[in-house]
Design a protein around this motif. Structure first.
Motif, PDB file in Angstrom:
ATOM      1  N   GLU A 151       0.838  -1.206   0.000  1.00 37.75           N
ATOM      2  CA  GLU A 151       0.000   0.000   0.000  1.00 37.75           C
ATOM      3  C   GLU A 151       0.870   1.252   0.000  1.00 37.75           C
ATOM      4  N   LEU A 152       1.945   1.237   0.764  1.00 36.46           N
ATOM      5  CA  LEU A 152       2.868   2.376   0.758  1.00 36.46           C
ATOM      6  C   LEU A 152       3.559   2.506  -0.591  1.00 36.46           C
ATOM      7  N   GLN A 168       1.188   4.263  -2.849  1.00 35.71           N
ATOM      8  CA  GLN A 168       1.174   5.698  -2.555  1.00 35.71           C
ATOM      9  C   GLN A 168       2.417   6.374  -3.130  1.00 35.71           C
ATOM     10  N   GLU A 206       2.016   6.784  -6.824  1.00 37.76           N
ATOM     11  CA  GLU A 206       1.092   7.889  -7.106  1.00 37.76           C
ATOM     12  C   GLU A 206       1.789   9.246  -7.009  1.00 37.76           C
ATOM     13  N   ARG A 207       2.803   9.346  -6.162  1.00 41.01           N
ATOM     14  CA  ARG A 207       3.548  10.586  -5.980  1.00 41.01           C
ATOM     15  C   ARG A 207       4.704  10.720  -6.977  1.00 41.01           C
ATOM     16  N   TRP A 259       8.740  12.428   2.743  1.00 39.79           N
ATOM     17  CA  TRP A 259       7.310  12.145   2.623  1.00 39.79           C
ATOM     18  C   TRP A 259       6.849  11.182   3.713  1.00 39.79           C
ATOM     19  N   GLU A 269       4.100  12.361   6.402  1.00 42.45           N
ATOM     20  CA  GLU A 269       2.749  11.808   6.286  1.00 42.45           C
ATOM     21  C   GLU A 269       2.499  10.611   7.196  1.00 42.45           C
ATOM     22  N   HIS A 270       3.535   9.840   7.485  1.00 37.28           N
ATOM     23  CA  HIS A 270       3.341   8.597   8.236  1.00 37.28           C
ATOM     24  C   HIS A 270       4.140   8.515   9.531  1.00 37.28           C
TER      25      HIS A 270
END
Length: 100
Positions: A20-21, A24, A27-28, A42, A46-47
């Motif tokens: 999942e990471l 993401q 996507e970036r 990032w 974010e995490h």
């Protein structure tokens, strides 16, 4: 701590599987040619990941689910039982998957 254990800890900290990471990150616009710095920044922002855990994800983003065979079957600190990493989460990992 094995590479796989780092990824498992990232999942525990974030609630997201490494896959999942990775999605993401893709996507970036992060991928094989990406430098570590932007990914680490990032993941921290974010995490809430620290550098060590973030670098495990950087490896997956830039190199995929393979690790160098020099770490497989050794007794060193960063040892793994397999040259493949399980990215789909602890709950879905097969019982016979090699872990440290």
């Amino acid at each position: 701590m094995s590479f796989q254990a780092y990824l498992d800890a990232v999942e525990k900290k974030t609630g997201l599987t490494p896959r999942e990471l990775l999605a993401q990150a893709t996507e970036r616009g992060f991928g094989p040619g990406t430098k570590a710095g932007p990914v680490v920044e990032w993941l921290a922002a974010e995490h809430g990941l620290g550098r060590g855990h973030a670098m495990a994800i950087v490896h997956v983003v830039t190199k995929g689910d393979r690790i160098a065979s020099t770490h497989v079957g050794t007794s060193g600190t960063h040892r793994d039982a397999s040259d493949r990493l399980w990215l789909d989460g602890v709950a879905t990992r097969p019982a016979d998957w090699p872990t440290a």
